[in-house]
Design an enzyme around this catalytic site. Structure first.
Site, PDB file in Angstrom:
ATOM      1  N   PHE A 135       0.847  -1.197   0.000  1.00 15.83           N
ATOM      2  CA  PHE A 135       0.000   0.000   0.000  1.00 15.83           C
ATOM      3  C   PHE A 135       0.878   1.241   0.000  1.00 15.83           C
ATOM      4  CE2 PHE A 135      -2.394   3.461   1.924  1.00 15.83           C
ATOM      5  CZ  PHE A 135      -3.541   3.439   1.153  1.00 15.83           C
ATOM      6  N   ASP A 220       9.157   2.859   1.753  1.00 22.68           N
ATOM      7  CA  ASP A 220       7.975   3.628   2.143  1.00 22.68           C
ATOM      8  C   ASP A 220       7.800   3.427   3.644  1.00 22.68           C
ATOM      9  OD1 ASP A 220       5.456   4.467   2.858  1.00 22.68           O
ATOM     10  OD2 ASP A 220       4.436   3.595   1.137  1.00 22.68           O
ATOM     11  N   LYS A 249       2.132  10.012   8.026  1.00 22.35           N
ATOM     12  CA  LYS A 249       1.438   9.625   9.249  1.00 22.35           C
ATOM     13  C   LYS A 249       2.041  10.253  10.516  1.00 22.35           C
ATOM     14  CE  LYS A 249      -1.220   5.858   7.562  1.00 22.35           C
ATOM     15  NZ  LYS A 249      -0.814   5.113   6.362  1.00 22.35           N
TER      16      LYS A 249
END
Ligand SMILES: *Cc1c(COP(=O)(O)O)cnc(C)c1O
Length: 400
Positions: A135, A220, A249
């Site tokens: 993702f 990532d 985040k």
């Protein structure tokens, strides 16, 4: 929900199924709904609120910066973005930072940087090898880079230039390397896939492949970065150093802030190549600065690792007692296999009893408490979780 809120509901695009519960206030590990009920939050905005809800460090940084300078525009330097870039490079192997607002945007930047590097140094190579079930975000390019089942056709045609290998299977990566390959992009722990860690051998193997074939290794760390796995960045625990890393985040601790980091040798953007209206604005960078200074303060991450061990131990005990499955992950990014597709039933039962959980896959739970949660709160959560699993099973049994 109040009649007011009910009245407003039809105005929102229905992009998610949401519970009736309506939160009005947060404090540390806890959220409070309109009725004043409190919930222990082990979702924390999907691992976003690393310091918990409404932490003083971030609230003070935002309030002070809001009164000083919110946004002079990306065409001018501002102090908080310079200071945050300096902190990030000081605490990592990277030399240059580009700030953006979301994880997807940082990953788009990583893809662009890799393509530019390929054009300059590798005969126009542009293809990035990613992984099934990965993702990387919801823009068109990051959707194409992701390996979520169904995403290749959802908004077809997909952006070209992405191949998919199997996570933790080095041979499947090697088989995809060709003259157009420019890099390999992965999450050191696949978060949305259900907290699947890359093995250290796999990461070392990828680094060796990249060195041998002159490819860029892109991590990532939007979910794993900023203390989530117990280190400031997950790559530090593996001993494998990527060429490019993205953060999001936790970096803003709840406000929209992400970053693209690169080593000097691959940092080839020139003026005009990359940018954005909100990129590096001092308001969010002040929040990021408060986050990084808190995470790197003496003893902070040691305490996070300790809470992580307590939670993992508790999950192991629960799994043994109730006959559940594997416990995975590190730091405060953990998953519990339920042994059956009980995820949403457990999430609902837990919410009813005052615990917020996430089920990234039907058969597992993902636990993402605030990194500064107290030992006592880990105990409270574990006991609520136990009750929720038992309740969900009792509910499911008559229908089996
Ligand atoms: C959440 C996430 C993203 C996307 O971040 P957004 O801020 O939602 O765009 C990208 N990569 C990983 C690993 C994530 O967990």
């Amino acid at each position: 929900m109040s009649p007011d809120a009910e009245h407003c509901l039809p105005s929102l695009m229905p992009i998610a199924r949401r519970p009736e519960t309506f939160f009005v206030r947060g404090e540390g590990a806890w959220l409070f709904d309109r009725e004043g009920r409190r919930y222990l939050d082990w979702v924390q905005g999907w691992a976003v609120n690393c310091l918990g809800h409404a932490p003083a460090a971030i609230a003070d940084a935002l309030a002070g910066q809001a009164r000083t300078l919110i946004n002079p525009g990306p065409a001018f330097y501002n102090l908080p973005s310079l200071q945050l870039a300096e902190r990030l490079t000081r605490h990592s192997v990277f030399d240059h930072v580009f700030f953006a607002s979301s994880g997807a945007e940082a990953n788009e930047g990583a893809i662009k940087l890799a393509r530019k590097w390929g054009r300059r140094h590798k005969d126009g190579a542009y293809e990035i090898i990613g992984f099934h079930n990965a993702f990387h975000g919801r823009t068109l390019a990051t959707m194409a880079a992701s390996g979520k089942p169904g995403w290749d056709t959802l908004f077809a045609p997909p952006v070209p230039g992405f191949a998919k290998a199997t996570y933790n299977d080095l041979a499947s990566v090697e088989a995809l390397i060709g003259p157009a390959t420019v890099g390999i992009m992965l999450e050191p722990v696949q978060g949305e896939a259900g907290v699947i860690p890359a093995t250290p051998e796999f990461l070392r193997g990828l680094r060796a492949l990249c060195d041998r074939h002159d490819l860029l290794l892109i991590f990532d760390e939007v979910q794993t970065g900023c203390g989530r796995t117990g280190e400031l960045f997950a790559y530090q625990a593996s001993g494998v150093e990527p060429d490019i890393m993205t953060l999001g985040k936790g970096l803003g601790g709840g406000v929209p802030l992400s970053a693209l980091l690169a080593r000097e040798a691959v940092s080839c953007f020139e003026p005009g190549d990359q940018g954005g209206t909100y990129c590096g604005n001092p308001l969010v960078c002040a929040a990021g600065l408060a986050v990084i200074d808190t995470l790197t303060a003496d003893g902070f991450l040691a305490a996070t690792r300790e809470r992580g061990r307590e939670l993992a131990d508790g999950l192991h005990r629960l799994s043994a007692e109730l006959g559940l499955g594997e416990v995975r992950g590190s730091g405060l990014l953990l998953a519990l296999e339920l042994g059956a597709d009980l995820g949403s039933a457990v999430v609902e039962a837990a919410r009813d009893s005052g615990l917020l959980l996430n089920s990234p896959r039907p058969h597992c739970l993902r636990l993402m408490p605030a990194l500064n949660t107290a030992a006592e709160e880990i105990g409270i959560g574990l006991s609520l979780l136990r009750g929720a699993i038992i309740a969900a099973r009792q509910h499911a049994e008559p229908r089996q």
